[in-house]
Design an enzyme around this catalytic site. Structure first.
Site, PDB file in Angstrom:
ATOM      1  N   HIS A 196      -7.162  -0.136  10.881  1.00  0.00           N
ATOM      2  CA  HIS A 196      -6.688  -0.336  12.258  1.00  0.00           C
ATOM      3  C   HIS A 196      -5.546  -1.348  12.303  1.00  0.00           C
ATOM      4  O   HIS A 196      -4.481  -1.079  12.882  1.00  0.00           O
ATOM      5  CB  HIS A 196      -7.843  -0.817  13.131  1.00  0.00           C
ATOM      6  CG  HIS A 196      -7.471  -1.037  14.562  1.00  0.00           C
ATOM      7  ND1 HIS A 196      -7.628  -0.083  15.537  1.00  0.00           N
ATOM      8  CD2 HIS A 196      -6.940  -2.126  15.194  1.00  0.00           C
ATOM      9  CE1 HIS A 196      -7.205  -0.562  16.701  1.00  0.00           C
ATOM     10  NE2 HIS A 196      -6.796  -1.802  16.518  1.00  0.00           N
ATOM     11  N   GLU A 197      -5.762  -2.491  11.693  1.00  0.00           N
ATOM     12  CA  GLU A 197      -4.731  -3.538  11.735  1.00  0.00           C
ATOM     13  C   GLU A 197      -3.517  -3.162  10.896  1.00  0.00           C
ATOM     14  O   GLU A 197      -2.389  -3.535  11.231  1.00  0.00           O
ATOM     15  CB  GLU A 197      -5.318  -4.867  11.253  1.00  0.00           C
ATOM     16  CG  GLU A 197      -6.490  -5.382  12.084  1.00  0.00           C
ATOM     17  CD  GLU A 197      -6.162  -5.529  13.557  1.00  0.00           C
ATOM     18  OE1 GLU A 197      -4.979  -5.717  13.899  1.00  0.00           O
ATOM     19  OE2 GLU A 197      -7.096  -5.448  14.378  1.00  0.00           O
ATOM     20  N   HIS A 206      -1.122  -1.314  13.095  1.00  0.00           N
ATOM     21  CA  HIS A 206      -0.279  -2.232  13.873  1.00  0.00           C
ATOM     22  C   HIS A 206       0.821  -2.832  12.986  1.00  0.00           C
ATOM     23  O   HIS A 206       1.989  -2.887  13.379  1.00  0.00           O
ATOM     24  CB  HIS A 206      -1.129  -3.376  14.437  1.00  0.00           C
ATOM     25  CG  HIS A 206      -2.092  -2.968  15.505  1.00  0.00           C
ATOM     26  ND1 HIS A 206      -1.750  -2.150  16.556  1.00  0.00           N
ATOM     27  CD2 HIS A 206      -3.406  -3.293  15.694  1.00  0.00           C
ATOM     28  CE1 HIS A 206      -2.792  -1.984  17.346  1.00  0.00           C
ATOM     29  NE2 HIS A 206      -3.821  -2.651  16.843  1.00  0.00           N
TER      30      HIS A 206
END
Length: 379
Positions: A33-34, A37
């Site tokens: 997920h990170e 980003h």
């Protein structure tokens, strides 16, 4: 003493049997997920100050050549990417810090970027969660194939919704509420999430199509990990003779297509569950937090690594969907602000953002408290 150590360190013990699988599952999902980003942010030319797995005090880390601090933090219940100009992990600009940014830092600061770059960077986190699930399913379908059964009725449970509706042995499901079905698994998946909803079934009987109406009832059963789940059922039974189970094997491209479809279904089912939960039509005990996830990770690890990887895929979808909810400080909340900014041609005022953020943060904390209560006392 030996018994105590065995209960902690054995493969079925607390550390190796539960905590390690839990950390593996959560770390993979959070990292992906990170990383979404981070990668899209860097692609958009945004500076990154820190990439952290976990919150709180740093346990260890290092700086890369771009000046980003990569670190592992003490509380392993999430993570964050901190961009240049951010006051916090929620990408809120810090006016005082912004005044001290150099011209070069201002050029790469998150809040100075066009709205589409900020939106793309924020959306990339949930997107990468979905891509992870697609990748896992594609590998599983390519390596193991998929067992399917014909959508047949071999028997009807007495006094069940199916019996009341008039289902008969030998009926073949054609569609449910307009959705075509190809396998008995399709029937189970549609019905299981629609307890209490009146559904229209089209079945083929003696070369004719018959329309029947039934309302699935809630039944308790054990899932593959031994958890008690409540799902919708109408009371039809399939068997080896009528269902003719077979293994479908997939090539790489076919497996990828099947994985995309399966991921789409899981996303839809997750959203459907949340909608029904808010309406009070789902069992609150079906929602769990870290304790339940740890228990599931331990059970999955005992069944084999492939089960643990499947849990990663399912949890990744859940994290992606939850993060897209339009609630600050979740990613979806930021996307709502960016959509308003794109329409109005100016950012939402800091006062409004701050007020909405406080309400959203309270809602998120209340939800976290609710699932923790479920974990420890509620269910």
């Amino acid at each position: 003493m030996i018994d105590f150590l065995t209960s902690i360190f054995s493969t079925n013990g607390l550390l190796v049997g539960t905590i390690v699988p839990f950390l593996f599952v959560l770390t993979v999902v959070v990292f992906v997920h990170e990383m979404g980003h981070y990668l899209v942010g860097r692609w958009c030319g945004i500076g990154v100050k820190a990439f952290s797995i976990g919150f709180g005090p740093e346990l260890f880390g290092f700086n890369d050549r771009h000046g980003t601090r990569w670190k592992l933090s003490a509380i392993p219940l999430g993570g964050y990417v901190k961009f240049t100009g951010d006051m916090s992990v929620t990408s809120t600009p810090d006016p005082e810090s912004t005044e001290h940014l150099s011209p070069e830092e201002l050029r790469v600061a998150f809040h100075t970027q066009p709205v589409w770059k900020r939106a793309a960077t924020v959306f990339a986190g949930p997107l990468f969660n979905f891509l992870l699930t697609i990748a896992v399913f594609a590998v599983m379908f390519s390596g193991f194939g998929r067992y399917v059964m014909e959508p047949m009725v071999a028997d009807v449970r007495s006094d069940s919704p199916a019996a009341i509706a008039g289902f008969q042995p030998g009926d073949r499901f054609v569609s449910i509420d307009g959705t075509q079905v190809r396998t008995f698994g399709d029937v189970q998946r549609i019905v299981s999430g629609r307890a209490g909803d009146e559904l229209s079934f089209v079945v083929r009987r003696d070369e004719e199509e018959v329309t029947l109406t039934a309302t699935p009832e809630l039944l308790e059963q054990k899932d593959a990990l031994g958890n008690t789940v409540r799902i919708g059922a109408i009371g039809v039974i399939n068997d080896q003779e009528m269902g003719q189970p077979r293994l479908i094997e997939f090539g790489p491209l076919e497996a990828l297509g099947e994985a995309v479809g399966e991921t789409g279904y899981v996303i839809y089912r997750t959203g459907q569950f949340l909608k029904r939960f808010v309406a009070g039509r789902e069992d609150r005990c079906q929602l769990g937090g870290p304790v339940k996830i740890a228990d599931m990770a331990g059970k999955a690890a005992q069944l084999g690594f492939e089960w643990l990887v499947q849990l990663v895929a399912l949890l990744s979808v859940g994290i992606g969907v939850l993060n897209l909810l339009p609630i600050p400080p979740l990613d979806g909340g930021h996307l709502v602000f960016y959509a308003i900014e794109a329409v109005m041609r100016r950012p939402v005022s800091e006062r409004v953002m701050d007020a909405v953020y406080r309400v959203g943060l309270f809602a998120v904390l209340a939800f976290m408290g609710f699932v923790f209560w479920n974990d420890l006392f509620g269910c």
